[in-house]
Design an enzyme around this catalytic site. Sequence first.
Site, PDB file in Angstrom:
ATOM      1  N   ARG A 177       0.812  -1.226   0.000  1.00  0.00           N
ATOM      2  CA  ARG A 177       0.000   0.000   0.000  1.00  0.00           C
ATOM      3  C   ARG A 177       0.838   1.265   0.000  1.00  0.00           C
ATOM      4  O   ARG A 177       0.384   2.321  -0.428  1.00  0.00           O
ATOM      5  CB  ARG A 177      -0.945  -0.005   1.216  1.00  0.00           C
ATOM      6  CG  ARG A 177      -2.106  -0.966   1.059  1.00  0.00           C
ATOM      7  CD  ARG A 177      -2.962  -0.988   2.312  1.00  0.00           C
ATOM      8  NE  ARG A 177      -2.282  -1.633   3.412  1.00  0.00           N
ATOM      9  CZ  ARG A 177      -2.775  -1.750   4.636  1.00  0.00           C
ATOM     10  NH1 ARG A 177      -3.955  -1.236   4.919  1.00  0.00           N
ATOM     11  NH2 ARG A 177      -2.107  -2.383   5.592  1.00  0.00           N
ATOM     12  N   ARG A 235      -4.719 -13.556   6.516  1.00  0.00           N
ATOM     13  CA  ARG A 235      -5.998 -13.774   7.174  1.00  0.00           C
ATOM     14  C   ARG A 235      -6.996 -14.219   6.122  1.00  0.00           C
ATOM     15  O   ARG A 235      -6.950 -13.771   4.976  1.00  0.00           O
ATOM     16  CB  ARG A 235      -6.501 -12.501   7.873  1.00  0.00           C
ATOM     17  CG  ARG A 235      -5.778 -12.165   9.172  1.00  0.00           C
ATOM     18  CD  ARG A 235      -6.130 -13.153  10.266  1.00  0.00           C
ATOM     19  NE  ARG A 235      -5.528 -12.802  11.555  1.00  0.00           N
ATOM     20  CZ  ARG A 235      -4.416 -13.341  12.024  1.00  0.00           C
ATOM     21  NH1 ARG A 235      -3.760 -14.235  11.284  1.00  0.00           N
ATOM     22  NH2 ARG A 235      -3.953 -13.000  13.210  1.00  0.00           N
ATOM     23  N   GLU A 264     -12.980 -19.347   9.882  1.00  0.00           N
ATOM     24  CA  GLU A 264     -12.332 -20.400  10.667  1.00  0.00           C
ATOM     25  C   GLU A 264     -13.135 -20.724  11.922  1.00  0.00           C
ATOM     26  O   GLU A 264     -13.687 -19.823  12.553  1.00  0.00           O
ATOM     27  CB  GLU A 264     -10.925 -19.958  11.071  1.00  0.00           C
ATOM     28  CG  GLU A 264      -9.986 -19.803   9.903  1.00  0.00           C
ATOM     29  CD  GLU A 264      -8.562 -19.426  10.330  1.00  0.00           C
ATOM     30  OE1 GLU A 264      -8.226 -19.580  11.523  1.00  0.00           O
ATOM     31  OE2 GLU A 264      -7.803 -18.970   9.469  1.00  0.00           O
ATOM     32  N   HIS A 282      -4.155 -23.417  10.146  1.00  0.00           N
ATOM     33  CA  HIS A 282      -3.605 -22.190  10.735  1.00  0.00           C
ATOM     34  C   HIS A 282      -2.350 -22.490  11.569  1.00  0.00           C
ATOM     35  O   HIS A 282      -2.277 -22.232  12.771  1.00  0.00           O
ATOM     36  CB  HIS A 282      -4.650 -21.480  11.594  1.00  0.00           C
ATOM     37  CG  HIS A 282      -4.415 -20.002  11.707  1.00  0.00           C
ATOM     38  ND1 HIS A 282      -5.401 -19.076  11.568  1.00  0.00           N
ATOM     39  CD2 HIS A 282      -3.277 -19.290  11.917  1.00  0.00           C
ATOM     40  CE1 HIS A 282      -4.900 -17.853  11.699  1.00  0.00           C
ATOM     41  NE2 HIS A 282      -3.605 -17.965  11.915  1.00  0.00           N
ATOM     42  N   GLY A 284       0.694 -21.130  10.959  1.00  0.00           N
ATOM     43  CA  GLY A 284       1.728 -20.131  10.678  1.00  0.00           C
ATOM     44  C   GLY A 284       2.758 -19.943  11.773  1.00  0.00           C
ATOM     45  O   GLY A 284       3.959 -19.926  11.519  1.00  0.00           O
TER      46      GLY A 284
END
Length: 316
Positions: A177, A235, A264, A282, A284
């Site tokens: 961004r 996410r 989730e 999940h 990570g």
Amino acid sequence: MLKKLLITRPIATPVLEQAQKTFDVTLHEGGALSVEQAALALAEYDAILPTLGDAFTAEAFGGDIRCKMIGNFGVGYNHIDADAAAAADVIVSNTPDVLTDATADIALTLLLATARRAGEGERMVRSGAWGGFDVKGLLGTHVTGKTLGIVGMGRIGQAIAERCHYGFGMKVVFHNRSPKSTKVAALQLDDLNAVMTEADFVVVATPGGAETMKLIDAAAIAAMKPTGIFINISRGEVVDENALIDALEKGAIAGAGLDVYENEPFVPERLRAMENCVLLPHLGSATQETRQAMGQMALDNIIVWRDGGNPPQRVN
């Protein structure tokens, strides 16, 4: 008198033991807190150590508030309305940095497993369906020398770029961004779809939250190559999950590796049915070292607050 601390999940034993010596600790073991449970916790405890799934929404902050500190377990805190917390004079902190390497490693796990069809092969062996070496069996996609597209070039994005650049000689392009300098040679492209178009592998590593909700929409997915592979370790709500499933079912892209999901722990049956997807629960930050470090950082922030200081990982 010790301040009252709610810890919403079991954490590493050394961290929990330290917390119990420092606070009047309640350990919640009943799963994620609902909005109603979060509101009750805010009214009852001086500090809370929550994590993903605990619903500290604006509604939860609408009642009586005793709590003045939320030390979140996790770098992502989109389950906490940080603005509502600030309006209620509640400090929120998170746990950046300590999970960077573990999460980047999971991105590479998914990239390699999807490219080389490792999930399909593992299921074949376990089912007894493997008939031996086959010259044309389960042919995957070469990784070395391909183009990697990263969406979100923060700490984790940069760690992924380093692994792919140095480990596999990959060209790296990215969307961010704001302008971003990188440690490895990487080209920041003008817009998201340009990255989606150019990359052989797209890895999404943005924060969650309102600003990135459905950032990867149907148009972005349609911009990918038919041979492209999509990886999400950010996410689930960053991706339009239905659009991704549609693209996979139609063969518009070659495959996907996912560690996160839009709702989730629910994973759509359509997604679970596809062989060209590697699906992880999940994982990570799921190493012993990382999870202990996350708990320690969350607790350390709460201790700094208790002692009258400004928590170093404060986010609001």
